[in-house]
Scaffold this active site. Structure first.
Site, PDB file in Angstrom:
ATOM      1  N   GLY B  59      61.180  12.633 -21.753  1.00  0.00           N
ATOM      2  CA  GLY B  59      62.376  12.970 -22.446  1.00  0.00           C
ATOM      3  C   GLY B  59      62.887  14.396 -21.914  1.00  0.00           C
ATOM      4  CG  LEU B  62      69.808  19.172 -27.418  1.00  0.00           C
ATOM      5  CD1 LEU B  62      70.459  19.501 -28.440  1.00  0.00           C
ATOM      6  CD2 LEU B  62      70.049  20.411 -26.552  1.00  0.00           C
ATOM      7  NE  ARG B 350      77.931  12.536 -39.582  1.00  0.00           N
ATOM      8  CZ  ARG B 350      77.522  12.903 -38.840  1.00  0.00           C
ATOM      9  NH1 ARG B 350      76.286  12.326 -38.391  1.00  0.00           N
ATOM     10  NH2 ARG B 350      77.955  14.079 -38.076  1.00  0.00           N
ATOM     11  CD  GLU B 449      68.379   9.825 -32.442  1.00  0.00           C
ATOM     12  OE1 GLU B 449      69.088  10.562 -31.678  1.00  0.00           O
ATOM     13  OE2 GLU B 449      68.949   8.807 -32.818  1.00  0.00           O
ATOM     14  NE  ARG B 459      71.794  13.148 -37.176  1.00  0.00           N
ATOM     15  CZ  ARG B 459      72.926  13.644 -36.756  1.00  0.00           C
ATOM     16  NH1 ARG B 459      73.309  14.941 -36.878  1.00  0.00           N
ATOM     17  NH2 ARG B 459      73.759  12.706 -36.258  1.00  0.00           N
ATOM     18  CG  LEU B 465      73.229  18.939 -31.558  1.00  0.00           C
ATOM     19  CD1 LEU B 465      74.540  19.428 -31.296  1.00  0.00           C
ATOM     20  CD2 LEU B 465      72.614  17.847 -30.332  1.00  0.00           C
TER      21      LEU B 465
HETATM   22  C1  LIG Z   1      78.220  10.615 -29.902  1.00  0.00           C
HETATM   23  C2  LIG Z   1      77.142  11.333 -30.429  1.00  0.00           C
HETATM   24  C3  LIG Z   1      77.479  12.672 -31.031  1.00  0.00           C
HETATM   25  C4  LIG Z   1      76.674  13.310 -31.782  1.00  0.00           C
HETATM   26  N1  LIG Z   1      77.006  14.622 -32.217  1.00  0.00           N
HETATM   27  C5  LIG Z   1      76.026  15.314 -32.947  1.00  0.00           C
HETATM   28  C6  LIG Z   1      76.433  16.616 -33.596  1.00  0.00           C
HETATM   29  O1  LIG Z   1      77.498  16.973 -33.496  1.00  0.00           O
HETATM   30  N2  LIG Z   1      75.686  17.226 -33.991  1.00  0.00           N
HETATM   31  C7  LIG Z   1      74.194  17.156 -34.015  1.00  0.00           C
HETATM   32  O2  LIG Z   1      73.472  17.718 -34.450  1.00  0.00           O
HETATM   33  N3  LIG Z   1      73.807  15.754 -33.669  1.00  0.00           N
HETATM   34  C8  LIG Z   1      74.795  15.156 -32.938  1.00  0.00           C
HETATM   35  N4  LIG Z   1      74.300  13.655 -32.502  1.00  0.00           N
HETATM   36  C9  LIG Z   1      73.048  13.415 -32.508  1.00  0.00           C
HETATM   37  C10 LIG Z   1      72.281  14.141 -31.551  1.00  0.00           C
HETATM   38  O3  LIG Z   1      73.056  14.137 -30.432  1.00  0.00           O
HETATM   39  C11 LIG Z   1      70.972  13.334 -31.161  1.00  0.00           C
HETATM   40  O4  LIG Z   1      70.182  12.845 -32.161  1.00  0.00           O
HETATM   41  C12 LIG Z   1      69.977  14.279 -30.284  1.00  0.00           C
HETATM   42  O5  LIG Z   1      70.673  14.915 -29.324  1.00  0.00           O
HETATM   43  C13 LIG Z   1      68.913  13.607 -29.662  1.00  0.00           C
HETATM   44  O6  LIG Z   1      68.084  14.339 -28.862  1.00  0.00           O
HETATM   45  P1  LIG Z   1      66.615  13.999 -28.352  1.00  0.00           P
HETATM   46  O7  LIG Z   1      66.384  15.007 -27.561  1.00  0.00           O
HETATM   47  O8  LIG Z   1      65.783  13.683 -29.185  1.00  0.00           O
HETATM   48  O9  LIG Z   1      66.968  12.727 -27.525  1.00  0.00           O
HETATM   49  P2  LIG Z   1      67.752  12.288 -26.015  1.00  0.00           P
HETATM   50  O10 LIG Z   1      68.788  13.406 -25.914  1.00  0.00           O
HETATM   51  O11 LIG Z   1      68.347  11.108 -26.594  1.00  0.00           O
HETATM   52  O12 LIG Z   1      67.004  12.363 -25.085  1.00  0.00           O
HETATM   53  C14 LIG Z   1      66.149  11.258 -24.771  1.00  0.00           C
HETATM   54  C15 LIG Z   1      65.438  11.590 -23.362  1.00  0.00           C
HETATM   55  O13 LIG Z   1      64.410  10.684 -23.146  1.00  0.00           O
HETATM   56  C16 LIG Z   1      64.491   9.924 -21.981  1.00  0.00           C
HETATM   57  N5  LIG Z   1      63.793   8.727 -21.977  1.00  0.00           N
HETATM   58  C17 LIG Z   1      64.049   7.803 -23.045  1.00  0.00           C
HETATM   59  N6  LIG Z   1      63.100   6.782 -22.789  1.00  0.00           N
HETATM   60  C18 LIG Z   1      62.325   7.039 -21.934  1.00  0.00           C
HETATM   61  C19 LIG Z   1      61.299   6.090 -21.150  1.00  0.00           C
HETATM   62  N7  LIG Z   1      61.000   5.101 -21.627  1.00  0.00           N
HETATM   63  N8  LIG Z   1      60.817   6.821 -19.980  1.00  0.00           N
HETATM   64  C20 LIG Z   1      61.464   8.207 -19.677  1.00  0.00           C
HETATM   65  N9  LIG Z   1      62.280   8.865 -20.322  1.00  0.00           N
HETATM   66  C21 LIG Z   1      62.678   8.363 -21.304  1.00  0.00           C
HETATM   67  C22 LIG Z   1      66.039  10.038 -21.661  1.00  0.00           C
HETATM   68  O14 LIG Z   1      65.861  10.077 -20.127  1.00  0.00           O
HETATM   69  C23 LIG Z   1      66.185  11.295 -22.153  1.00  0.00           C
HETATM   70  O15 LIG Z   1      66.023  12.287 -21.345  1.00  0.00           O
HETATM   71  C24 LIG Z   1      75.337  12.909 -31.886  1.00  0.00           C
HETATM   72  C25 LIG Z   1      74.901  11.734 -31.476  1.00  0.00           C
HETATM   73  C26 LIG Z   1      75.785  10.947 -30.687  1.00  0.00           C
HETATM   74  C27 LIG Z   1      75.362   9.591 -30.134  1.00  0.00           C
END
Ligand SMILES: Cc1cc2nc3c(=O)[nH]c(=O)nc-3n(C[C@H](O)[C@H](O)[C@H](O)COP(=O)(O)OP(=O)(O)OC[C@H]3O[C@@H](n4cnc5c(N)ncnc54)[C@H](O)[C@@H]3O)c2cc1C
Ligand code: HEM
Ligand code: HEM
Ligand code: SF4
Ligand code: F3S
Ligand code: FES
Lengths: 245, 666, 212
Positions: B59, B62, B350, B449, B459, B465
């Protein structure tokens, strides 16, 4: 509405490709362009033909994953990403050609999917500020004048989609690169590496096989984020300053 | 209303209960000192040895991107994977609103403790105090780090950072970059990551999908991935594996998540022994653009900030639902949030805003096109705001959102009220982790996440973020060293039984998906699963509905493995094959979510059980019975799509720094 | 590219200014032509500055054309598979083919006025004409097809300059704000307009008999 689609099909990087004609019926105006392709793919799947490969992820216009050349225009007729283009921008009976981004630095992987790894390598060459985690001063230690902050922001909006390269008659990635250089050059944090950054990014750009910029401006017109052409000017200026030493 | 009889889940033989779990890593002592103590206690790794230690990160969002950059800077040997064509495209990029941090730059009474308190309360008292406190504690450092990297946050004329208040919180602690905060933060992390790629401390594998975890001798030691371009199945080894693979909201088919967001990485780890915690906690966001028809592939979120100035209403009479809203006189409109919650009005959290929207639509007072059998939309009206502030001011504040709305719907929101409807947005559930972010498999860490840890049952806006970056920049790098200090572990051979097993499983599964050659497309299964989940495990859940859903999912899963049609071959880019693998895992996860929802016979945060509400229809918690994290163990089922009865392990939640209260927004 | 392009642009403007002296009459123009050759004397030999200009121009032309063809071929390599449907990139086509046309024109123009190999007007021949620049010009543009060639060339030049002058400013990094960007575009169009109008006044005046 009913449409005729001429779509580039190519089995793999080393296979020859060709335009293939498909028809789709009963397309709703509210569909996005990619949803229309989804419908076509479901039809192909039902007929036992392999679906058309195309990239998309967020379908919200922000990840930069999608990008198709639609009837000769990068991301199609509206100033937005392919995923945010809706079928109401087309008319019933229209013939639409769909092609991948064309640039030697973006080789085709399959059908409409290309490899944009060159963009990552340009960033690796210097598109960052060296700030190790934990070493940062308080965020308010250095104020940033609003005009600089605003221009940095405009440039930072680039989503790395590659439409600029696709639209540029020279297949140059100058707008993409100019956006990054401008984003970082406008900020006080970006100053220490300013000269070295632009030189090595431009070297990498040329090494990847992108064309040279002749200031045509088609890039900026195609850019879904409206990155202005003046970022290229900043890049040029930084480059000259750096080369003068 | 507490039901003291045997839990319905157990009664139906849907799960069994095992030993409780506990987080053993958080040090004793007052909450404010725990993190400092833990950092001090965690073993150190000599810089010269770091090069010999391999870390795999799945992944590049962030959570993963920031961790990869930081561990690379520290000198470990990092391999980072994502399924997109560039790390910069991870789904974090889509976040709009902002990121919280207890900087108290506005001197409005914010503090680490207040952020901690708000997050716990917002999570409806179902999160772990120690983790949340730490999150609040490191939040300020995140902003410093991001600014140093060049993240262009909004600034005031004096050149200092601007803040806004977000999601019904009373202090201004949300930092933002127009409506693209996630993008800007992710690009910052991505650039830091690319810098490490250039420095050769990190190797990045794009268009690679993790399909299996290698657990050898009780430790997570590697992953099996498929190169999505060549189709090659590859084995990668490491001393520790970090999953930062994001959320699984796409189990609902329609959600605001990116098309590729999936549960595969987490689910494969779950099948290998990592517990899955609170999988039923889903956040449904109230301000999304409604579904327009059957073709819809995803839903688009519009920033919550719209609720600051827009007024939400539906017609009082059903007969008015298909009228032009501008023709409906004031006295025939029902501003239901303002009516039910006079003090918070349109700014209720929400979960509440979403549920009330569903209620009015279920009553038949929804607006917009009929989708399925009723209208799914309510008005979000800016007429008053435009009259009060002027069109220009509204445009300056919300112009980009209005444009997006106009592009998607073809309607002009300056003229006609917008239509909104709730949509699945975020999952609070995820793999169980301890204070060190380590799962129940030693050497498997989970961040962002993908883990369950910080948000309880709901949440707050702008805190995902914060969590992703807190985990990746500050928490994981400090806790993982305690584990890595025990390494490097003995190298594994390709023919080690654990490796051969994992690889063999991936190869067989891929081959099988291509062999079935049934009648139905992958998408059709996904859509059907999504409908089941939304209907029975969405905004309101009941025992009857959940039992039905479990049956339906089982049937669908069985049909999937018999009747799915995946064309093409395994040795090229094959998007149907990729989707098929993801949907197969969703079909298993969906069942566990329903079981979890069924067993938690209380309403809390995003989880609303019809059987557990107050007289006026508000969520009713049962702290006496359910003050715990439900951590589910996979108990076997070897074949594809087979799962036997999961085992529930409870982690009791202990509140020492905060007093438990019933949430009220009246 | 930008440097050489601007040398041309500067030269063309000067040249145009000189040509406009046609309007002031035979003497003024011929004095000017003579003056061109005597400028800088005695520091420089006769026609010294003219030669300096010529050398600079030739070097610039070589440099400019070399850079243009290098970019052209690089662009070809950067996109070996062409689009099946492309909204044609008019601007590049104009620059490139327009540039080639200008090159041909310059050759023609030099043969015509500098090397005196082309004498289109059957009525006005001989040293009387060739030794008198004013006469020469008048004689030439009384011939409609010759005027047409020049008109076409000036239109091509205008297109080339409209983009070229903007482009050079962009390349030099003078357009870093939206305001400066618009200004640069305007300067490009203005230069083009001035040049096309300025250059064409004398030939058209001659053709239509306003100057004899
Ligand atoms: C439309 C929207 C708006 C949002 N707005 C906000 C906001 O304003 N403020 C806030 O705090 N939060 C917000 N959120 C929530 C927040 O964006 C996410 O919870 C957070 O960014 C998740 O980050 P992450 O790094 O955990 O995962 P992600 O950013 O989802 O990254 C997942 C990574 O894992 C990789 N991956 C997944 N499965 C595999 C696999 N099997 N093999 C290889 N790679 C894989 C993907 O390629 C990706 O790189 C929002 C969410 C959405 C959907
Ligand atoms: C004397 C006449 C000419 C003038 C005044 C002139 C002027 C210019 C200028 C100012 C530029 C812009 C430079 C930049 O982008 O930085 C330019 C570009 C260009 N010129 Fe010329 N040029 C002339 C002749 C030619 C000739 C003879 C050719 C053909 C070989 C040519 C081909 C080009 C090309 C291809 C470009 C493209 C680069 C671009 O688009 O910017 N030019 N020219
Ligand atoms: C209608 C337009 C033009 C007219 C009437 C015109 C006229 C002339 C004349 C009369 C001369 C000879 C001057 C002398 O030897 O004293 C000359 C020279 C020359 N012109 Fe032009 N010209 C025109 C356009 C152009 C353009 C567009 C260019 C370049 C792109 C150009 C480039 C030259 C050059 C290079 C010389 C040679 C100067 C030298 O070295 O002696 N001319 N022109
Ligand atoms: S500059 Fe514009 S077109 Fe180019 S990659 Fe960035 S967003 Fe896409
Ligand atoms: S279109 Fe191409 S030529 Fe330069 S200004 Fe844009 S990169
Ligand atoms: S799919 Fe993300 S920008 Fe289009």
């Amino acid at each position: 509405m009913n449409l005729t689609l001429k779509i580039w099909r190519q089995a793999g990087p080393r296979h020859p490709g060709e335009m293939v004609t498909y028809k789709v019926q009963d397309i709703s105006e509210d569909m996005s362009f990619l949803e229309m392709l989804d419908v076509l793919n479901e039809q192909l799947n039902a007929k036992g033909e392999e679906p058309i490969a195309f990239d998309s992820d967020c379908r919200e216009g922000i990840c930069g994953m999608c990008g198709l050349m639609i009837s000769g225009e990068a991301h199609g007729p509206e100033k937005t990403t392919t995923c945010q283009l809706h079928m109401r921008s087309f008319s019933d009976g229209e013939v639409i050609t769909v092609e991948p981004w064309r640039a030697n630095a973006f080789p085709v992987i399959k059908d409409l999917v290309v490899d944009r790894g060159a963009f990552d390598r340009i960033i690796q060459a210097g598109g960052y500020i060296s700030a190790n985690t934990g070493s940062a001063p308080d965020a308010h230690a250095v104020p940033v004048p609003k005009p600089n902050a605003d221009r940095a922001f405009v440039a930072a909006e680039c989503i790395g989609c590659g439409a600029c390269v696709a639209a540029c008659p020279n297949a140059s990635a100058m707008l993409f690169m100019g956006a990054k250089v401008t984003h970082l050059s406008e900020l006080p944090q970006g100053q220490p590496e300013r000269a070295a950054r632009v030189v090595s990014m431009v070297d990498q750009h040329d090494h990847e096989g992108f064309g040279g910029c002749t200031n045509v401006g088609a890039c900026s017109q195609a850019c879904p984020k409206g990155i202005p052409q003046d970022v290229i000017s900043t890049l040029n200026k930084d480059l000259r300053a750096a080369l003068r030493g | 209303m507490t039901d003291t009889t045997v839990n319905a889940g157990i009664a139906h033989g849907l799960y069994t209960e095992g030993e409780p779990v506990a987080d053993t890593k958080a040090p004793a002592g007052p909450i404010a000192g725990k993190w400092t103590q833990r950092k001090f206690d965690a073993a150190l790794v000599n810089p010269a040895n770091r090069r010999k230690l391999d870390v795999i990160i799945v992944g590049t969002g962030l959570a993963g991107g920031s961790a990869a950059a930081t561990l690379g800077e520290a000198g470990y040997n990092v391999k980072v994977f994502c399924f997109q064509d560039s790390p910069r495209r991870a789904h974090s990029i889509a976040a709009q609103g902002g990121i919280n941090a207890a900087k108290n730059y506005k001197e409005d009474g914010d503090s680490t403790y207040r952020l901690f308190y708000d997050t716990v309360k917002g999570g409806d008292y179902r999160s772990r105090e120690t983790n949340v406190y730490r999150l609040a504690e490191v939040s300020a450092n995140i902003i410093d780090q991001c600014v140093a990297q060049g993240v262009p946050f909004a600034r005031e004329y004096g050149g200092l950072l601007d803040n806004r208040s977000f999601g019904g919180v009373q202090v201004s602690r949300t930092f933002y970059a127009r409506g693209q905060t996630g993008q800007q933060l992710l690009i910052g992390a991505y650039q830091a990551l690319e810098r490490q790629v250039a420095a050769k401390t990190v190797k990045q594998y794009t268009r690679h999908e993790m399909l299996e975890l290698v657990v050898a001798d009780g430790r997570a030691r590697g992953i099996i991935v498929r190169d999505l371009v060549t189709g090659e199945i590859e084995t990668h080894f490491a001393d520790a594996v970090v999953l930062a693979s994001g959320g699984y909201g796409n189990v609902f088919f329609l959600s605001t998540n990116a098309m590729g967001s999936n549960v595969t990485a987490s689910w494969r780890a779950h099948r290998k022994g990592a517990y899955m915690a609170n999988p039923c906690y889903t956040q449904i966001h109230p301000t999304c653009i409604p579904v327009s028809g059957e073709h819809q592939s995803k839903l688009t979120l519009m920033s919550e900030s719209l609720r600051n100035d827009g007024r939400i209403w539906v017609p009082k009479n059903r007969d008015d639902c298909d009228k032009d809203p501008r023709q409906i006189p004031e006295e025939d409109r029902d501003y239901y949030l303002e009516r039910i919650y006079p003090s918070f009005g349109n700014l209720v959290p929400r979960d509440i805003a979403s549920r009330q929207a569903k209620n009015v639509c279920d009553e038949g007072r929804g607006v917009g096109p009929v989708v399925g059998d009723f209208r799914r939309g309510v008005y979000l009206d800016f007429a008053d705001a435009i009259a009060r502030l002027g069109k220009d001011a509204v445009e300056a504040k919300y112009g980009n959102l209005f444009d997006m709305y106009a592009r998607i719907t073809g309607e002009n929101p300056y003229e006609v009220p917008m239509r909104i409807y709730p949509a699945v947005h975020y999952v609070m559930g995820g793999l169980w982790v301890d204070y060190d972010l380590q799962s129940t498999i030693p050497g498997l860490f989970v961040t962002g996440e993908a883990n369950f840890s910080d948000h309880g049952a709901n949440r707050l806006g702008a805190s995902a973020l914060m969590q992703g970056l807190a985990d990746g920049y500050f928490v994981l790098p400090n806790t993982i060293r305690d584990y890595l200090a025990k390494g490097p572990f003995e190298a594994l051979a390709d023919d080690h039984p654990a490796v051969a097993e994992a690889r063999g499983r991936v190869e067989q599964r891929t081959a099988r998906l291509l062999q079935i050659q049934g009648e139905r497309s992958v998408d059709s299964f996904h859509r059907e699963l999504g409908n089941i989940m939304w209907e029975y495990c969405g905004m309101e859940r009941s025992e009857e509905g959940l039992l039905k859903a479990i049956d339906l999912i089982r049937g669908l899963r069985e049909e999937f493995w018999r009747n799915v049609r995946v064309l093409g071959s395994g040795d090229t880019l094959n998007q149907s094959l990729e989707k098929a693998g993801r949907v197969a895992d969703f079909l298993e996860l969906g069942e566990l979510m329903c079981i979890d929802a069924l067993h938690r016979r209380e309403s809390c945060g995003g989880h609303f059980r019809a059987e557990s509400q107050t007289e006026d229809g508000e969520a009713l918690r049962h702290d006496d019975e359910f003050l715990y994290v439900a951590a589910w163990e996979f108990s076997g089922g070897d074949g594809d799509g087979e799962m036997s009865t999961p085992v529930l392990h409870k982690e009791d939640l202990v509140y020492e720094a905060i007093e438990l209260k019933q949430r009220s927004y009246k | 590219m930008a440097g050489t392009g601007l040398v041309f642009a500067g030269y063309v403007l000067l040249h145009m200014y000189g040509n406009l002296k046609m309007l002031a009459g035979e003497e003024a123009f011929n004095t000017y032509a003579e003056h061109l050759r005597t400028i800088g004397e005695p520091m420089l030999p006769r026609s010294g500055l003219l030669w300096v200009i010529r050398v600079v121009l030739v070097l610039s032309l070589v440099g400019h054309a070399y850079a243009a063809f290098a970019l052209w071929s690089r662009a070809g390599n950067a996109r070996r598979t062409k689009y099946a449907a492309a909204k044609s990139a008019m601007r590049t086509a104009w620059m490139r083919w327009g540039g080639v046309f200008l090159l041909v024109f310059i050759a023609w123009h030099l043969l015509h006025f500098t090397f005196l190999k082309i004498s289109p007007n059957p009525d006005k021949q001989g040293p009387n004409v060739t030794q008198n620049p004013y006469e020469l010009v008048v004689a030439s543009f009384q011939v409609p097809w010759m005027t047409l060639i020049y008109v076409l060339a000036m239109v091509a030049l205008a297109f080339h300059l409209a983009h070229g002058v903007f482009s050079a400013q962009q390349t030099l990094g003078w357009t870093m704000t939206p305001h400066a960007y618009r200004r640069a575009k305007a300067v490009g169009y203005a230069t083009a307009a001035v040049v096309v109008v300025g250059f064409l006044i004398p030939p058209l005046s001659i053709l239509f008999g306003l100057i004899k």
